[in-house]
Each structure stands twice: as structure tokens, then as C-alpha cells.
Design an enzyme around this catalytic site. Structure first.
Site, PDB file in Angstrom:
ATOM      1  N   HIS A  60      54.465  57.555  44.781  1.00  0.00           N
ATOM      2  CA  HIS A  60      53.915  57.002  43.567  1.00  0.00           C
ATOM      3  C   HIS A  60      54.967  56.896  42.718  1.00  0.00           C
ATOM      4  O   HIS A  60      56.069  57.522  42.577  1.00  0.00           O
ATOM      5  CB  HIS A  60      52.812  58.368  42.956  1.00  0.00           C
ATOM      6  N   ASP A  62      55.817  57.231  39.653  1.00  0.00           N
ATOM      7  CA  ASP A  62      56.432  57.989  38.592  1.00  0.00           C
ATOM      8  C   ASP A  62      57.570  58.910  39.456  1.00  0.00           C
ATOM      9  O   ASP A  62      58.221  59.627  38.576  1.00  0.00           O
ATOM     10  CB  ASP A  62      55.222  59.069  37.939  1.00  0.00           C
ATOM     11  N   HIS A  63      57.468  59.190  40.716  1.00  0.00           N
ATOM     12  CA  HIS A  63      58.340  60.005  41.476  1.00  0.00           C
ATOM     13  C   HIS A  63      59.813  59.418  41.839  1.00  0.00           C
ATOM     14  O   HIS A  63      60.478  59.988  42.550  1.00  0.00           O
ATOM     15  CB  HIS A  63      57.581  60.750  42.452  1.00  0.00           C
ATOM     16  N   HIS A 135      46.801  65.148  48.054  1.00  0.00           N
ATOM     17  CA  HIS A 135      47.103  64.180  46.969  1.00  0.00           C
ATOM     18  C   HIS A 135      46.482  62.966  47.356  1.00  0.00           C
ATOM     19  O   HIS A 135      45.748  63.172  48.631  1.00  0.00           O
ATOM     20  CB  HIS A 135      48.443  64.166  46.688  1.00  0.00           C
ATOM     21  N   HIS A 263      55.177  68.348  35.601  1.00  0.00           N
ATOM     22  CA  HIS A 263      54.012  67.448  35.875  1.00  0.00           C
ATOM     23  C   HIS A 263      52.925  67.710  34.936  1.00  0.00           C
ATOM     24  O   HIS A 263      51.753  67.229  35.302  1.00  0.00           O
ATOM     25  CB  HIS A 263      53.466  67.387  37.175  1.00  0.00           C
TER      26      HIS A 263
END
Ligand SMILES: [Zn+2]
Ligand SMILES: [Zn+2]
Length: 298
Positions: A60, A62-63, A135, A263
Site C-alpha cells: 500500500h 503509504d508504506h 489486511h 499507524h
């Protein structure tokens, strides 16, 4: 450990995107590399030419959006040593395809390893276990587990026994016996019992789940997804994240010694309610701010 970015999904005024820096002797490990990580990394003065491994949890944005910039800048600043990237299948394609289009400048070798749940990375002094979180897409959690360390060397006692400082001390420290004249001296005389190593678990972007509880078993520090407060628990379920209380549940069930909440959703400017909710279940919880450093000892 320095928490370079403690936010999630999108940054806010207070929290950057996910990345945690672990300094272990001369080596650095970076868990995730959200956009903006390179600046935080510089500010943490982690060194640009150390042995380094970047472990990516999942693909993803954001990582991982910080990865090309990080590699580009490290090279610009003079890194020559090879760098290792570990992540789920797809991470190699991410790095190579960005490089094909943007041609980021990299003067040092980059080795990419795609790993799967159940894999173990073996180093002389520690292992990294890989497990699967829960997830929306495949997401890996990592536990760095140090092997037992040799016991403490009692220098005063060694001197008292007439053992001269130098190679003989080294021999004893490594557990071997030395002979001085007619005396045979075993390591146990001057070296204490083996010391337990440190265990740190990094599990973000996940619902609370048994695989993470098993992976984190006995951690000195568990860094766990804590996106929402209880009031938004429906959102946590919907997006494959955890509430602070759920993170605390995982910490308690895994018998971890300390829990760090990360997070944190950008909707919380003040995340102290999350800390309160986690502490009700698990008192040894911290809510790190960006750039906060905590040391972890066995
Ligand atoms: Zn995320
Ligand atoms: Zn995610």
C-alpha cells in the site's frame, strides 16, 4: 528504535507516514518507508553508509512511496555499500519499474528479497521471522529475535586469577578454556550465564489475529497497528486495521512486555484517547510521537 513516522494512510500536521528505524550496533533496519521517510532518517542521524536492510510490510502506497526517494538520496549522499530490501512478492517489480521510468540515481548494489509468511532471515546474531497479518492485501509482519548473547565477562575476577588481559580474555569470552602454566581455567570461572536476546515485533495494517499473537510471543516491544479508537471500531474492521484496545489485546495475549501504538489515523490530532483505551487492557503501552526514540533491552 526511532519512530520516524507514526501516522497511517495519509499524514497530518503531527504524524508522518509509516517508518520505524532500528539501530542495532553498527547496523540499521528500517521497517517500512512511507513518503517523507528520508528526511526523518537524516534527522535521526542514522548514518548513510551502514549495513542496512529495509523491510516492507505490504504494497500500500503509504508504506512504500518513500522508497525511490530514499534510494536516490542515499546514493547522492555517497552510499557505496549494498542495501537489502525485503518485502512481499511485488516489491522487486515496484523498485525496478520505478527505476525504468524515473531512472533514479543509485551507485550502490540493491539486493531485493521477496519473502513469504513462515520464512526466516538468518543472521549470526539474530533471526527475523516473517508472518502474515490480516489486511485487505497480503501484509507481512516481522519479528526480530536476537539469539542468546554470551554472559558478562568479570574482568576483576580474571585479574585476580592472574589471567593477563589480551588474547586469553578473548578465548574465555568465547566460552573456551585457557591454560596458564599448570592451571586450566574454564570460561565459567569468569563469564556469567548466557543473556537473553531482545525481541521486537513490527505488525502494522492488520486486524488482531492469532498469527500475529504467535509471532509476537514474548516480545520486549510490540509495535502494532492502532489506527482507530473504539468509537471507530467499525472502520477498523472495514479497512483491515486495529483499534488501540485490539492492539492492547494482542500485546496481552502474546505476553509482550511493551506495546507501541502506531499507524494512527490522521483524523486524530490528539491521540491520547487511544492511549487511554489501550492502557485499560495493557498498562505498558506507549504512544510515540514522530522522531521519538525508545531503547529496548532484554
Ligand atoms: Zn497503511
Ligand atoms: Zn495497508
Amino acid at each position: 528504535m526511532t519512530f520516524l513516522g507514526t501516522g497511517g494512510s495519509v499524514p497530518n500536521k503531527f504524524r508522518n507516514l509509516p517508518s520505524v528505524l532500528l539501530r542495532r550496533g553498527p547496523e540499521v533496519l528500517l521497517f517500512d518507508c512511507g513518503e517523507g521517510t528520508q528526511r526523518q532518517f537524516l534527522q535521526a542521524r542514522a548514518g548513510i553508509n551502514r549495513k542496512m536492510r529495509i523491510l516492507i510490510s505490504h504494497l500500500h502506497g503509504d508504506h512504500v512511496f518513500g522508497l525511490p526517494g530514499m534510494l536516490h538520496s542515499l546514493s547522492f549522499m555517497g552510499r557505496t555499500r549494498d542495501l537489502e530490501i525485503v518485502g512481499p512478492p511485488g516489491v522487486a517489480k515496484l523498485v525496478t519499474s520505478v527505476n525504468q521510468v524515473v531512472k533514479f540515481y543509485s551507485d550502490f548494489p540493491i539486493r531485493i528479497f521477496e519473502v513469504r509468511p513462515g520464512d526466516t532471515i538468518n543472521e549470526p546474531e539474530y533471526k527475523i521471522h516473517v508472518a502474515s497479518g490480516r489486511h485487505g492485501i497480503p501484509c507481512l509482519a516481522y519479528a526480530l529475535d536476537e539469539k542468546p548473547r554470551p554472559g558478562r565477562f568479570d574482568a576483576a575476577k580474571a585479574r585476580k586469577l592472574g589471567i593477563p588481559e589480551g588474547p586469553l580474555w578473548k578465548r574465555l569470552q568465547s566460552g573456551r578454556t585457557v591454560v596458564i602454566g599448570r592451571r586450566r581455567l574454564s570460561a565459567a570461572l569468569v563469564v556469567g550465564p548466557q543473556r537473553r536476546g531482545v525481541k521486537v515485533t513490527y505488525a502494522v495494517d492488520t486486524r488482531p489475529c492469532p498469527t500475529i499473537i504467535r509471532l509476537a510471543s514474548g516480545s520486549d516491544l510490540l509495535i502494532h497497528d492502532s489506527c482507530f479508537a473504539e468509537a471507530a471500531s467499525k472502520k477498523a474492521k472495514e479497512y483491515g486495521h486495529s483499534t488501540a484496545a485490539e492492539a492492547a489485546y494482542v500485546a496481552r495475549r502474546s505476553k509482550s512486555r511493551r506495546l507501541a501504538l502506531v499507524h494512527i489515523s490522521a483524523m486524530y490530532e490528539d491521540a491520547t484517547p487511544l492511549l487511554r483505551e489501550a492502557k485499560a487492557f495493557f498498562p505498558h503501552t506507549i504512544l510515540p510521537q514522530d522522531m521519538e526514540t525508545v531503547s529496548v533491552a532484554a
